[in-house]
Design a protein around this motif. Structure first.
Motif, short mmCIF file in Angstrom:
data_model
loop_
_atom_site.label_atom_id
_atom_site.label_comp_id
_atom_site.label_asym_id
_atom_site.label_seq_id
_atom_site.Cartn_x
_atom_site.Cartn_y
_atom_site.Cartn_z
N GLN A 121 -0.86 0.67 -9.51
CA GLN A 121 -1.15 -0.02 -8.25
C GLN A 121 -1.93 -1.31 -8.52
OE1 GLN A 121 0.23 1.61 -5.50
NE2 GLN A 121 0.96 2.89 -7.19
N ASP A 132 -5.05 -2.83 -1.31
CA ASP A 132 -4.32 -2.18 -2.39
C ASP A 132 -2.82 -2.28 -2.12
OD1 ASP A 132 -6.71 -1.51 -3.55
OD2 ASP A 132 -6.67 0.59 -2.92
N SER A 133 -2.05 -2.38 -3.19
CA SER A 133 -0.59 -2.39 -3.05
C SER A 133 -0.11 -1.01 -2.62
CB SER A 133 0.06 -2.78 -4.38
OG SER A 133 -0.25 -1.83 -5.38
N GLU A 134 1.15 -0.95 -2.24
CA GLU A 134 1.74 0.32 -1.81
C GLU A 134 2.96 0.61 -2.67
OE1 GLU A 134 2.45 -0.14 2.37
OE2 GLU A 134 0.32 -0.03 2.87
N ASN A 135 2.78 0.54 -3.97
CA ASN A 135 3.88 0.85 -4.88
C ASN A 135 4.18 2.35 -4.83
OD1 ASN A 135 3.74 -1.84 -5.62
ND2 ASN A 135 2.53 -1.45 -7.46
N ASP A 195 -1.23 6.39 -9.84
CA ASP A 195 -2.03 6.05 -8.67
C ASP A 195 -3.25 5.20 -9.00
OD1 ASP A 195 -3.65 7.88 -9.94
OD2 ASP A 195 -3.72 9.32 -8.28
N VAL A 197 -5.57 2.04 -9.67
CA VAL A 197 -5.62 0.64 -9.23
C VAL A 197 -6.36 -0.13 -10.33
CG1 VAL A 197 -6.35 -0.97 -7.44
CG2 VAL A 197 -5.69 1.37 -6.82
#
Length: 275
Positions: A121, A132-135, A195, A197
């Motif tokens: 992330q 935060d990204s939502e990969n 998960d 970051v």
């Protein structure tokens, strides 16, 4: 197989961003995983990048500096760097972004060759906020990836795999990273999203981004033509919605109902509310 002593190459393409580049390089050198090399690929910079990089290479033998005399684009610089890497694994870093100290060790500790590559992330920092990204978390299959780039802009991959997949397509005007991830997954199978970051994407200094430009629209149309044999009608609906979002045209409620799916609904609603 354990990979805890395996060499990792980090490639950094750069062009006229010497001050930001220093932050990026030091974020790699300060990783808690130490068997690392940094390949700085200078895409024809005309500032003091060359002097700074040569000094970095003298101070730390993990830093390697290569340069193109002319600016050929970021993807040419990435390919040149990867071709000069000596690590078993490679991963990328943009010159205006930086790693958190545990990024490489996290990939090493989780790595299994059954997945084509790993990713994590990002925290995206703008002038007004950070998010935060939502990969995609966990296993990512190709059918889902063909809807949109659930991976982000960087992966952790065996060097031979990205080379065999053909590296980055320098002829695409946009979505070059997305295109590369698709080709790797077509050849080597599912990918995996962690998960953690641990990548900071700094957009606070930027003005217009390619994602909102005419060039981006042309690049997406190139992408659709390139993958016309494997894109389903459902995939094309998702991509058409992205073209509409970045076009600058207003989204109508009719468009929302016509193009709605689980892959695009959030972006379309945000666009609808803000227009």
């Amino acid at each position: 197989m354990k990979y805890d002593t395996t060499k990792v190459s980090v490639y950094i393409p750069t062009h006229n961003r010497s001050c930001l580049l220093l932050r990026a390089v030091y974020s790699v050198l300060n990783q808690d995983y130490k068997n690392i090399e940094v390949i700085i690929s200078d895409d024809g910079s005309t500032d003091d990048t060359s002097d700074i990089c040569r000094e970095l290479a003298l101070r730390d033998d993990r830093v390697k500096y290569i340069r193109s005399d002319n600016a050929c684009g970021a993807n040419h610089a990435r390919n040149l760097a990867i071709q000069n890497c000596t690590g078993y694994f490679v991963t990328g870093l943009d010159d205006d972004d930086f790693f958190l100290p545990t990024r490489i060790s996290t990939f090493i500790n989780h790595y299994s060759s059954k997945y084509s590559f790993y990713y994590s992330q990002r925290k995206i920092v703008s002038r007004v906020h950070a998010r935060d990204s939502e990969n995609q978390l966990g296993k990512l299959v190709l059918d889902r990836l063909l809807h949109k780039n659930y991976v982000g802009n960087q992966i952790f991959v065996e060097r031979t795999r990205i080379v065999e997949a053909g590296l980055f397509d320098v002829d695409l005007l946009a979505w070059q990273d997305y295109d590369c991830w698709i080709r790797i997954m077509k050849k080597f199978g599912d990918a995996y999203g962690l998960d953690s970051v641990d990548y900071i994407m700094d957009i606070s200094h930027e003005s217009e981004r390619i994602s909102t430009s005419k060039k981006a629209q042309m690049g997406i149309e190139q992408f659709m033509f390139k993958y016309r044999d494997i894109l389903s009608k459902k995939h094309l609906i998702t991509i058409e919605s992205e073209l509409l979002i970045i076009s600058g045209n207003k989204i109508k409620w009719f468009d929302l109902f016509r193009l709605f799916n689980t892959h695009n609904i959030k972006r379309m609603l945000v666009k609808l509310v803000r227009q």
